[in-house]
Design a protein around this motif. Structure first.
Motif, mmCIF file in Angstrom:
data_model
loop_
_atom_site.group_PDB
_atom_site.id
_atom_site.type_symbol
_atom_site.label_atom_id
_atom_site.label_comp_id
_atom_site.label_asym_id
_atom_site.label_seq_id
_atom_site.Cartn_x
_atom_site.Cartn_y
_atom_site.Cartn_z
ATOM 1 N N TRP A 1 0.828 -1.207 0.000
ATOM 2 C CA TRP A 1 0.000 0.000 0.000
ATOM 3 C C TRP A 1 0.858 1.251 0.000
ATOM 4 O O TRP A 1 0.365 2.343 0.214
ATOM 5 C CB TRP A 1 -0.941 0.006 1.205
ATOM 6 C CG TRP A 1 -2.100 -0.898 0.998
ATOM 7 C CD1 TRP A 1 -2.138 -2.229 1.265
ATOM 8 C CD2 TRP A 1 -3.377 -0.559 0.462
ATOM 9 N NE1 TRP A 1 -3.351 -2.730 0.935
ATOM 10 C CE2 TRP A 1 -4.144 -1.742 0.440
ATOM 11 C CE3 TRP A 1 -3.943 0.618 -0.012
ATOM 12 C CZ2 TRP A 1 -5.454 -1.758 -0.033
ATOM 13 C CZ3 TRP A 1 -5.250 0.590 -0.474
ATOM 14 C CH2 TRP A 1 -5.994 -0.596 -0.489
ATOM 15 N N ASP B 1 2.048 2.838 -2.318
ATOM 16 C CA ASP B 1 1.786 3.799 -3.392
ATOM 17 C C ASP B 1 0.773 4.857 -2.962
ATOM 18 O O ASP B 1 0.598 5.869 -3.629
ATOM 19 C CB ASP B 1 1.313 3.082 -4.675
ATOM 20 C CG ASP B 1 0.042 2.284 -4.463
ATOM 21 O OD1 ASP B 1 -0.205 1.893 -3.317
ATOM 22 O OD2 ASP B 1 -0.690 2.064 -5.439
ATOM 23 N N VAL B 2 0.109 4.627 -1.819
ATOM 24 C CA VAL B 2 -0.880 5.598 -1.366
ATOM 25 C C VAL B 2 -0.228 6.643 -0.451
ATOM 26 O O VAL B 2 -0.813 7.683 -0.172
ATOM 27 C CB VAL B 2 -2.027 4.877 -0.619
ATOM 28 C CG1 VAL B 2 -3.193 5.798 -0.409
ATOM 29 C CG2 VAL B 2 -2.479 3.673 -1.414
ATOM 30 N N PRO C 1 2.271 8.998 -0.698
ATOM 31 C CA PRO C 1 2.386 10.415 -1.085
ATOM 32 C C PRO C 1 1.030 11.113 -1.069
ATOM 33 O O PRO C 1 0.916 12.251 -0.598
ATOM 34 C CB PRO C 1 2.946 10.376 -2.511
ATOM 35 C CG PRO C 1 3.289 8.979 -2.811
ATOM 36 C CD PRO C 1 2.796 8.096 -1.726
ATOM 37 N N LEU C 2 0.001 10.384 -1.527
ATOM 38 C CA LEU C 2 -1.333 10.969 -1.567
ATOM 39 C C LEU C 2 -1.833 11.279 -0.151
ATOM 40 O O LEU C 2 -2.346 12.365 0.120
ATOM 41 C CB LEU C 2 -2.282 9.999 -2.267
ATOM 42 C CG LEU C 2 -3.720 10.480 -2.334
ATOM 43 C CD1 LEU C 2 -3.818 11.704 -3.214
ATOM 44 C CD2 LEU C 2 -4.621 9.378 -2.864
ATOM 45 N N THR D 1 -0.174 14.309 1.166
ATOM 46 C CA THR D 1 -0.688 15.536 0.565
ATOM 47 C C THR D 1 -2.027 15.919 1.182
ATOM 48 O O THR D 1 -2.225 17.068 1.584
ATOM 49 C CB THR D 1 -0.891 15.345 -0.948
ATOM 50 O OG1 THR D 1 0.290 14.784 -1.484
ATOM 51 C CG2 THR D 1 -1.200 16.645 -1.636
ATOM 52 N N VAL D 2 -2.931 14.938 1.266
ATOM 53 C CA VAL D 2 -4.272 15.245 1.750
ATOM 54 C C VAL D 2 -4.214 15.791 3.172
ATOM 55 O O VAL D 2 -4.826 16.816 3.491
ATOM 56 C CB VAL D 2 -5.174 13.995 1.689
ATOM 57 C CG1 VAL D 2 -6.481 14.245 2.411
ATOM 58 C CG2 VAL D 2 -5.431 13.614 0.253
ATOM 59 N N VAL E 1 -2.477 19.336 3.233
ATOM 60 C CA VAL E 1 -3.337 20.380 2.666
ATOM 61 C C VAL E 1 -4.509 20.641 3.607
ATOM 62 O O VAL E 1 -4.939 21.771 3.799
ATOM 63 C CB VAL E 1 -3.829 19.990 1.259
ATOM 64 C CG1 VAL E 1 -4.940 20.914 0.796
ATOM 65 C CG2 VAL E 1 -2.682 20.044 0.276
#
Lengths: 246, 393
Positions: free
Chosen positions: A79, A81-82, A84-85, A88-89, A92
């Motif tokens: 998992w 690959d999730v 960086p996302l 970011t979430v 932000v």
């Protein structure tokens, strides 16, 4: 930071104020100009405080579930690959000003507690997520190796080894979120959430500093007490802490 | 459970890509804009094809294709970035074109505002941009160029008139001068309080480092300031400075006032002190003993060691504090609008009072943009300094 005695005193004074606010009227009267009432009486202060705490607790609980869940997820093999996302979430989420989120949520959720819950939830994700990541990835390799060597399944390792060891760090994140949420929740009253912000706003609208001060001091004291409570809990749960020496 | 996902799916699908596609396709299914005959009446939604006809179908198909191309894990990150950036642009262009098409010619009363579909499409592509950027790992120079380019494109789009028929821009055109004034006020509040906090906080941090006895008192006091909710702190400043201006000779002439921006500026300044002071102290105490000893060995005096060796080494930590304070102040400055301190917050609260969401957007969108750009720029700066230091030693 502050001695235990001072915290106890603060808690006692806060409880006395919330249970019998009118007793404190002489203290606040100099701040209320032109014979304005020194104590906010439109709604019970105790009731508002409980609403305020419930709102913060609900938002922080939601942030904790999502952020810890996300933290666990992105540290599982397969998992990554999730990651960086997720980073970011959450970051932000904290860059978005809570007042802006509050205002933007009004058309979706209407006036009331909904927008405040959403704003506090988003704002609280980052500290908990970052700390969960730090806690789960910072475990000593010897410990995780030993758990694997004992033949534990990945799920067993997570529940019995990794999470308990990471718990104090995760709690520190929850503490940060809770303390920030406690003071940010007051802004929710600009869109009709029931929080202690109501008292402050009433003070702002009628230029009654006594209201502003009592609302602010109650929230500030709650923040100090909750901060101290979390620090105590973190120490107890730390490896080698009091709860280990049963 | 997550771990039980079939192995085949793990090989072929990009999970973030699936998420973005789901969000984006939901956005395409929902109305892109909302049309109202005037500012007050209830609106009705219009989808992309509903607003633009044939061109709308083409745009919707292109957006759907861009979303679906991101689903396979094999899609290269640079292609993802290009598609996502294109998606953002097409979504914004579609908003502007729909507003133009739905507004009857010459009508200044009708309002076309972005609706759920627009926000979801924007969210999907913005997340895709961020995700692709994280995967590519651009060099600092390229990241700066991208940030500057993004700001320039936003300015260009706003200046081109493409979005002039969208409700937020209508609100803007109706109050151009006020907007410029409040924007200036917002910047003054956020940057002015930051400047003041640096001017006071950095010397204070150095003093605490030199005289450790001060540490508990100063940091404890600043910690307590942080627990006071912003609304209350703003509210307390008004009568306090009103009183100061009225009683202290010369204070009013020096700009001290209980109304306007001054109380808000002081409240933001007080919130900013803790991160600045504590990061300065942390930065100074983290200076390696070797560096200090070497400087002393070179014959430097204590003041020289501090000024020429230690303070420059604290730069990354101090910049991290600047990042925290600036982003926080840009957000908190909105509250100044509630107490007559001006800034974008005055649009937000005016809009909330009149339940005019277009006006709320006029206040929130620039605030969010300012916070994001400041946050990203300072993150880049901090990362760059850290990287340089890592290479240097």
């Amino acid at each position: 930071m502050i001695g235990r005695a001072a915290l106890g005193l603060a808690a006692a004074v806060l409880a006395a104020f919330l249970l019998a606010p009118e007793r404190f009227a002489p203290l606040l009267r100099p701040l209320a100009a032109n014979g304005a009432p020194p104590i906010y009486t439109q709604t019970s202060l105790l009731g508002l405080t409980l609403w305020h705490l419930a709102l913060v607790a609900a938002a922080v609980a939601a942030s904790t579930v999502v952020a810890v869940g996300l933290g666990i997820l992105v540290t599982r093999p397969g998992w990554r690959d999730v990651l960086p996302l997720a980073r970011t979430v959450t970051s932000v989420g904290q860059t978005f000003p809570p007042v802006a989120v509050l205002a933007l949520a009004v058309p979706l959720m209407g006036f009331g507690s909904g927008p405040t819950l959403l704003a506090l939830f988003l704002y609280g994700l980052l500290p908990i997520f970052e700390n969960t990541l730090a806690g789960l990835t910072g475990l000593p390799p010897a410990v995780t190796e030993a758990a694997r060597g004992m033949g534990m399944t990945p799920a067993q390792r997570l529940v019995q080894v990794e999470l308990p060891l990471a718990l104090p760090v995760i709690l520190a994140g929850v503490r940060l979120s809770a303390v920030i949420a406690l003071s940010t929740a007051t802004i929710g009253s600009t869109v009709a959430a029931r929080t202690l912000g109501e008292v402050i706003i009433a003070g702002l609208l009628s230029s009654n500093t006594a209201f502003v001060v009592q609302g602010g001091v109650v929230v500030g004291t709650l923040a100090l007490l909750i901060h101290a409570g979390f620090v105590w809990l973190e120490r107890r749960l730390a490896p080698g802490g009091p709860s280990d020496r049963r | 459970m997550a771990a039980a996902a079939p192995a085949r799916a793990r090989v072929t699908l990009s999970r973030p890509g699936v998420l973005f596609a789901a969000i984006g396709l939901a956005g395409l299914a929902l109305p892109l804009v909302q049309f109202r005959a005037n500012r007050i009446v209830a609106g009705e939604g219009a989808s992309l094809p509903g607003a633009l006809g044939g061109w709308g179908w083409i745009a919707a198909a292109a957006l759907a294709a861009a979303l679906l191309v991101g689903v396979p894990a094999r899609t290269p990150a640079r292609l993802r970035l290009a598609l996502a950036l294109g998606g953002v642009l097409v979504t914004v262009a579609a908003l502007g074109a729909s507003a133009g098409a739905l507004t009857p010619p010459g009508d200044r009363i009708a309002r076309v505002s972005p609706s759920a579909g627009f926000w979801l499409l924007g969210l999907a592509f913005a997340l895709a941009v961020a995700d692709a950027l994280a995967r590519i790992g651009l060099a600092f120079r390229q990241r700066w160029a991208l940030l500057a380019g993004a700001v320039a494109v936003v300015a260009l789009v706003l200046g081109s008139g493409l979005l002039d028929d969208v409700s937020v821009m209508r609100e803007y055109q109706a109050r151009r001068d006020v907007f410029a004034r409040e924007a200036g006020r917002h910047l003054l509040l956020a940057f002015g309080s930051l400047g003041a906090a640096l001017a006071v906080g950095l010397p204070l941090g150095i003093a605490i480092h030199q005289v450790p006895r001060l540490r508990a008192g100063v940091l404890g006091g600043l910690n307590i300031v942080q627990t006071i909710p912003s609304l209350a702190l703003f509210g307390i400043m008004i009568p306090l400075f009103g009183w100061v201006a009225a009683t202290v000779p010369g204070a009013a002439a020096a700009g001290v006032a209980g109304i306007g921006a001054f109380p808000a500026l002081v409240a933001l300044f007080l919130y900013s002190l803790l991160p600045v002071v504590s990061n300065m102290v942390v930065g100074l105490s983290a200076v390696p003993h070797g560096a200090r000893d070497a400087a002393v060995g070179l014959g430097m005096t204590r003041a020289q060691v501090l000024a020429q060796v230690m303070i420059p080494l604290t730069l990354p930590v101090v910049l991290a504090a600047v990042r925290i304070v600036l982003v926080q102040n840009i957000g908190l400055a909105v509250i100044a609008g509630l107490i007559g301190g001006g800034g974008f917050g005055s649009f937000v609260f005016q809009g909330l009072n009149q339940t005019a969401m277009d006006l709320v957007l006029l206040g929130t969108l620039p605030t969010i943009a300012l916070a994001l750009v400041s946050g990203i720029a300072l993150d880049l700066l901090v990362a760059q300094l850290d990287g340089r230091r890592g290479r240097g030693t």
